[in-house]
Scaffold this motif. Structure first.
Motif, PDB file in Angstrom:
ATOM      1  N   TRP A  63      -0.959  -0.753  12.457  1.00  0.00           N
ATOM      2  CA  TRP A  63      -0.696  -2.003  11.741  1.00  0.00           C
ATOM      3  C   TRP A  63       0.103  -1.783  10.454  1.00  0.00           C
ATOM      4  N   ALA A  64       0.624  -0.577  10.247  1.00  0.00           N
ATOM      5  CA  ALA A  64       1.428  -0.288   9.063  1.00  0.00           C
ATOM      6  C   ALA A  64       2.656  -1.186   9.032  1.00  0.00           C
ATOM      7  N   MET A  65       3.070  -1.566   7.829  1.00  0.00           N
ATOM      8  CA  MET A  65       4.176  -2.508   7.674  1.00  0.00           C
ATOM      9  C   MET A  65       5.260  -1.969   6.754  1.00  0.00           C
ATOM     10  N   VAL A  66       6.470  -2.376   7.026  1.00  0.00           N
ATOM     11  CA  VAL A  66       7.602  -2.071   6.158  1.00  0.00           C
ATOM     12  C   VAL A  66       7.859  -3.308   5.307  1.00  0.00           C
ATOM     13  N   PHE A  67       7.659  -3.169   4.000  1.00  0.00           N
ATOM     14  CA  PHE A  67       7.878  -4.277   3.075  1.00  0.00           C
ATOM     15  C   PHE A  67       9.287  -4.178   2.501  1.00  0.00           C
ATOM     16  N   PRO A  68      10.000  -5.287   2.419  1.00  0.00           N
ATOM     17  CA  PRO A  68      11.429  -5.233   2.056  1.00  0.00           C
ATOM     18  C   PRO A  68      11.708  -4.642   0.687  1.00  0.00           C
ATOM     19  N   ASP A  69      10.819  -4.831  -0.277  1.00  0.00           N
ATOM     20  CA  ASP A  69      11.080  -4.343  -1.635  1.00  0.00           C
ATOM     21  C   ASP A  69      10.455  -2.980  -1.908  1.00  0.00           C
ATOM     22  N   GLY A 101       0.797  -1.213   0.000  1.00  0.00           N
ATOM     23  CA  GLY A 101       0.000   0.000   0.000  1.00  0.00           C
ATOM     24  C   GLY A 101       0.835   1.272   0.000  1.00  0.00           C
ATOM     25  N   ARG A 102       0.137   2.379   0.087  1.00  0.00           N
ATOM     26  CA  ARG A 102       0.790   3.685   0.152  1.00  0.00           C
ATOM     27  C   ARG A 102       1.415   3.883   1.534  1.00  0.00           C
ATOM     28  N   ARG A 158       3.935   1.136   5.432  1.00  0.00           N
ATOM     29  CA  ARG A 158       2.859   1.282   4.455  1.00  0.00           C
ATOM     30  C   ARG A 158       1.603   0.526   4.876  1.00  0.00           C
ATOM     31  N   HIS A 159       0.495   0.889   4.259  1.00  0.00           N
ATOM     32  CA  HIS A 159      -0.750   0.154   4.471  1.00  0.00           C
ATOM     33  C   HIS A 159      -0.603  -1.257   3.894  1.00  0.00           C
TER      34      HIS A 159
END
Length: 297
Positions: free
Chosen positions: A178-184, A169-170, A191-192
């Motif tokens: 619950w925002a998350m950090v995605f590796p890529d 997400g943005r 992000r959402h």
């Protein structure tokens, strides 16, 4: 799990890699069975199983042999339509990605990703039209039965996107615990998890709505109502979630120029068609004036 609870209780974001997820369900040597492939398989098989149950209820417009044909042709339509839709809407032109239409070999490499929901939907509609024409069935009523089963695949597919750590997400504000950090994802920003939003709205919520309408109401006696409800509901859910989903990198400029993402523009005709057929189904008398229609033989 403890690290996730601690992150949620503090201001620290959740890191996707801490979930220890892998896109591969099974790896044997160089062979890898991906969750995304299993998601498609599970959605199709569960849909086929439920369709076989639905046609045993009074008034079914098709028989088991038609359900068997639909299982095959809809599978073909989902895969080919999804891939060709991605090649059409998300590559080539001004998207920044080389056109898959110009490279037939890459077009056939399904394992490299790239599927379009709208393309898969078109492929499914064409498959249903073919089976209905071959069997002398009512296209609209068969679509009603198929529409009830589609959200199963949407649920599994979006969960697989989350497991893959893709289609994130943005960037989320500090008010989203619950925002998350995605590796890529670029920037290393929280992000959402828009994949989960889509799984909840396009999958779980639509499953509840469609099952209740089929099993607890007389919606199936109004041709087009179930299919139209799915189309409108799916379009509305996708339009809403796109506000939280990061546009595909090759289409970010398109979203900035038009004010809406490609996914949102593609849902507008879907919602319009759905709303039209909802009204059409409700203003017309129900089949048989309330009497059950004969089942297909």
């Amino acid at each position: 799990m403890l690290s996730l609870l601690l992150a949620a209780a503090s201001d620290a974001p959740i890191y996707w890699q801490d979930l220890n997820l892998s896109p591969n369900a099974l790896t044997i040597g160089s062979f890898a069975l991906r969750w995304y492939s299993l998601a498609y398989l599970a959605g199709i098989l569960l849909g086929y199983w439920h369709l076989s149950r639905m046609i045993k209820a009074p008034g079914a417009p098709l028989a088991q042999r038609h359900a068997d044909d639909l299982f095959f042709w809809c599978t073909v339509g989902i895969i080919l339509g999804g891939r060709l839709g991605y090649a059409t809407f998300y590559t080539g032109g001004d998207t920044g990605l080389p056109s898959l239409w110009a490279d037939p070999v890459r077009l056939l490499q399904l394992w490299n990703g790239g599927m379009s929901f709208h393309g898969g939907l078109i492929g499914t509609v064409l498959a249903v039209a073919w089976v209905a024409w071959q069997g002398g069935l009512s296209f609209l009523r068969v679509m009603d039965y198929i529409a009830v089963c589609v959200p199963f695949g949407m649920l599994f597919g979006r969960l697989a996107n989350f497991v893959n750590g893709e289609l994130w997400g943005r960037v989320a504000g500090p008010d989203v615990p619950w925002a998350m950090v995605f590796p890529d994802a670029p920037g290393g920003l929280a992000r959402h998890p828009s994949q989960l939003y889509e799984a909840a709205l396009e999958g779980a919520l639509l499953i509840v709505v469609m099952l209740l309408m089929f099993w607890k109401t007389r919606a199936r006696w109004r041709p087009g109502l179930l299919a139209a409800t799915f189309a409108f509901g799916m379009g509305l859910a996708r339009f809403f979630v796109e506000f939280y989903r990061e546009p595909d990198a090759q289409l970010s400029e398109f979203a900035q120029q038009t004010g809406l993402s490609m996914g949102q523009w593609l849902t507008v005709p879907l919602m319009a068609v759905g709303l039209f057929f909802i009204v059409r189904a409700l203003v017309r008398p129900a089949l048989g004036s309330g009497a059950p229609a004969p089942a297909a033989q």
